[in-house]
Design a protein around this motif. Structure first.
Motif, PDB file in Angstrom:
ATOM      1  N   ASN A 192      -6.238  -8.013  -2.355  1.00  0.00           N
ATOM      2  CA  ASN A 192      -7.549  -7.785  -2.957  1.00  0.00           C
ATOM      3  C   ASN A 192      -7.513  -7.027  -4.282  1.00  0.00           C
ATOM      4  O   ASN A 192      -8.565  -6.854  -4.915  1.00  0.00           O
ATOM      5  CB  ASN A 192      -8.438  -7.016  -1.974  1.00  0.00           C
ATOM      6  CG  ASN A 192      -8.684  -7.787  -0.690  1.00  0.00           C
ATOM      7  OD1 ASN A 192      -9.256  -8.875  -0.707  1.00  0.00           O
ATOM      8  ND2 ASN A 192      -8.235  -7.233   0.435  1.00  0.00           N
ATOM      9  N   ALA A 193      -6.362  -6.564  -4.714  1.00  0.00           N
ATOM     10  CA  ALA A 193      -6.274  -5.769  -5.949  1.00  0.00           C
ATOM     11  C   ALA A 193      -6.706  -6.591  -7.163  1.00  0.00           C
ATOM     12  O   ALA A 193      -6.453  -7.802  -7.241  1.00  0.00           O
ATOM     13  CB  ALA A 193      -4.849  -5.263  -6.140  1.00  0.00           C
ATOM     14  N   SER A 194      -7.335  -5.925  -8.112  1.00  0.00           N
ATOM     15  CA  SER A 194      -7.743  -6.599  -9.342  1.00  0.00           C
ATOM     16  C   SER A 194      -6.542  -6.740 -10.280  1.00  0.00           C
ATOM     17  O   SER A 194      -5.524  -6.058 -10.125  1.00  0.00           O
ATOM     18  CB  SER A 194      -8.831  -5.793 -10.050  1.00  0.00           C
ATOM     19  OG  SER A 194      -8.301  -4.556 -10.518  1.00  0.00           O
ATOM     20  N   ARG A 195      -6.666  -7.624 -11.250  1.00  0.00           N
ATOM     21  CA  ARG A 195      -5.596  -7.788 -12.234  1.00  0.00           C
ATOM     22  C   ARG A 195      -5.371  -6.486 -13.005  1.00  0.00           C
ATOM     23  O   ARG A 195      -4.235  -6.117 -13.307  1.00  0.00           O
ATOM     24  CB  ARG A 195      -5.923  -8.934 -13.199  1.00  0.00           C
ATOM     25  CG  ARG A 195      -4.788  -9.214 -14.180  1.00  0.00           C
ATOM     26  CD  ARG A 195      -5.040 -10.391 -15.093  1.00  0.00           C
ATOM     27  NE  ARG A 195      -3.867 -10.613 -15.919  1.00  0.00           N
ATOM     28  CZ  ARG A 195      -2.869 -11.432 -15.617  1.00  0.00           C
ATOM     29  NH1 ARG A 195      -2.919 -12.120 -14.498  1.00  0.00           N
ATOM     30  NH2 ARG A 195      -1.834 -11.563 -16.430  1.00  0.00           N
ATOM     31  N   LYS A 196      -6.466  -5.767 -13.272  1.00  0.00           N
ATOM     32  CA  LYS A 196      -6.344  -4.498 -13.994  1.00  0.00           C
ATOM     33  C   LYS A 196      -5.497  -3.506 -13.207  1.00  0.00           C
ATOM     34  O   LYS A 196      -4.646  -2.808 -13.781  1.00  0.00           O
ATOM     35  CB  LYS A 196      -7.740  -3.917 -14.256  1.00  0.00           C
ATOM     36  CG  LYS A 196      -7.722  -2.608 -15.032  1.00  0.00           C
ATOM     37  CD  LYS A 196      -9.137  -2.115 -15.301  1.00  0.00           C
ATOM     38  CE  LYS A 196      -9.125  -0.803 -16.077  1.00  0.00           C
ATOM     39  NZ  LYS A 196     -10.508  -0.295 -16.340  1.00  0.00           N
TER      40      LYS A 196
ATOM     41  N   LYS B 256       0.827  -1.203   0.000  1.00  0.00           N
ATOM     42  CA  LYS B 256       0.000   0.000   0.000  1.00  0.00           C
ATOM     43  C   LYS B 256       0.861   1.252   0.000  1.00  0.00           C
ATOM     44  O   LYS B 256       0.558   2.237  -0.687  1.00  0.00           O
ATOM     45  CB  LYS B 256      -0.927  -0.013   1.212  1.00  0.00           C
ATOM     46  CG  LYS B 256      -2.029  -1.066   1.144  1.00  0.00           C
ATOM     47  CD  LYS B 256      -2.813  -1.146   2.451  1.00  0.00           C
ATOM     48  CE  LYS B 256      -3.850  -2.252   2.418  1.00  0.00           C
ATOM     49  NZ  LYS B 256      -4.549  -2.415   3.705  1.00  0.00           N
ATOM     50  N   GLU B 257       1.954   1.224   0.756  1.00  0.00           N
ATOM     51  CA  GLU B 257       2.813   2.402   0.854  1.00  0.00           C
ATOM     52  C   GLU B 257       3.596   2.660  -0.428  1.00  0.00           C
ATOM     53  O   GLU B 257       3.704   3.812  -0.880  1.00  0.00           O
ATOM     54  CB  GLU B 257       3.795   2.228   2.009  1.00  0.00           C
ATOM     55  CG  GLU B 257       4.765   3.404   2.166  1.00  0.00           C
ATOM     56  CD  GLU B 257       5.702   3.261   3.345  1.00  0.00           C
ATOM     57  OE1 GLU B 257       6.655   4.065   3.441  1.00  0.00           O
ATOM     58  OE2 GLU B 257       5.501   2.344   4.175  1.00  0.00           O
ATOM     59  N   HIS B 258       4.144   1.617  -1.030  1.00  0.00           N
ATOM     60  CA  HIS B 258       5.079   1.818  -2.139  1.00  0.00           C
ATOM     61  C   HIS B 258       4.502   1.528  -3.524  1.00  0.00           C
ATOM     62  O   HIS B 258       5.089   1.923  -4.529  1.00  0.00           O
ATOM     63  CB  HIS B 258       6.336   0.976  -1.917  1.00  0.00           C
ATOM     64  CG  HIS B 258       7.087   1.330  -0.672  1.00  0.00           C
ATOM     65  ND1 HIS B 258       7.704   2.555  -0.501  1.00  0.00           N
ATOM     66  CD2 HIS B 258       7.292   0.629   0.475  1.00  0.00           C
ATOM     67  CE1 HIS B 258       8.274   2.591   0.693  1.00  0.00           C
ATOM     68  NE2 HIS B 258       8.037   1.450   1.296  1.00  0.00           N
TER      69      HIS B 258
END
Length: 317
Positions: A158-162, A149-151
């Motif tokens: 949970n991030a999407s592939r997009k 999240k920081e860098h």
């Protein structure tokens, strides 16, 4: 006449390297951890899709140079060895560069009945001694999600592939053939990990469960594994697990890793049935850590390449 017959280290550096090995052995002697040695050759190999084993043959039998003494050491643990460590020569194909050499020294140790926090603390104590760091102020504990999240600006769990492909596109990487873990590894190696350990040791925990095929899964959150890594100056120095004890689960994970290799066009590796049998017999509850000693010596000497930290890097062999 080529000057490459000379070792890369002078006498003073060789003495400093020997002192580092002595310090490692004294550290474990004081804690009553026994030194063991293991074979370099095996009929089995790591199934990890990110590792590439060097291969050979003996009496027409296919063999592999080990990438880690881990499987042999776990067999010792299952046979009742108790706490053990090894300073082992290991081999990995396709690994050359400032931080990699095809042959290198790996310190690996296992502590019975240690939880992950205890193992991380002992790792920091050892690295602190070898690198001359003050443990009261020179390390911090962070989660994998927090450093992403920081860098990188995303939640890796949970991030999407997009979202991930947007980041890899910004750094000019073609990641169309990568799966989710491949994307995370690419982002980590380019944007996240180089930012860690700038002023102290960063201990990163709570890795995705899919990135720890030999570790226990957290019983409170099955999305994360009981794994940590330690970084200094953007360089990974240690990788630790609370070790998986379930033989059936381990065999399933090896098969899954081989399936990933197959889909990526890589050779499928022979699964170490001796290790599975040892787990069936009973691996004691334990934690284990691997530390690249050449990298530690490199940093201790103020160098920026492992070629300047070992007597005979590959180009001089």
């Amino acid at each position: 006449m080529s000057a490459n017959w000379h070792p890369a280290l002078d006498k003073e550096s060789l003495q400093a390297r020997a002192r580092l090995f002595s310090a490692v052995r004294e550290f474990f002697k004081s804690r009553k951890v026994m030194e063991v040695d293991t074979p370099v050759l095996s009929r089995f190999a790591s199934c990890d899709p990110n590792l590439h084993s060097l291969q050979s043959s003996i009496a027409k039998q296919h063999v592999f140079l080990h990438t880690s003494p881990e499987f042999f050491m776990k067999r010792l643990l299952a046979a009742g060895s108790g706490d053990i460590y090894s300073i082992a020569r290991v081999f990995r194909d396709d690994e050359q560069g400032k931080l990699h050499n095809p042959e290198f020294l790996l310190l690996e140790w296992y502590r019975v009945n240690f939880d992950l926090e205890s193992m991380a603390r002992e790792t920091v104590e050892l690295l602190g001694q070898l690198l001359g760091l003050s443990l009261d102020q020179d390390f911090r504990l962070r989660t994998y999600s927090d450093v992403f999240k920081e860098h990188a600006g995303i939640d890796p769990l949970n991030a999407s592939r997009k979202e991930m492909e947007q980041i890899t596109g910004e750094i000019g990487l073609d990641t169309t053939t990568l799966d989710r873990d491949g994307l995370l590894d690419a982002i980590a190696s380019m944007k996240v990990f180089p930012q860690l350990g700038k002023n102290c040791l960063d201990v990163v925990t709570e890795y995705p469960a899919s990135q720890a095929s030999l570790a226990e899964i957290d019983s409170a959150n099955d999305a994360i594994a009981k794994r940590f890594e330690v970084f200094l100056h953007g360089i990974e120095l240690a990788n630790g697990f609370r070790e998986l004890q379930d033989a059936d689960e381990q065999a399933t994970r090896f098969e899954a890793d081989n399936e990933k290799r197959r889909k990526a066009g890589k050779a499928v590796m022979p699964i170490d049935q001796f290790l599975i049998d040892a787990l069936v017999e009973g691996l004691p509850a334990c934690a284990g850590v691997a530390v690249g000693l050449d990298r530690v010596f490199m940093l201790a000497q103020g160098n920026s390449s492992v070629e300047n930290a070992m007597p005979f890097p590959f180009k001089r062999c």
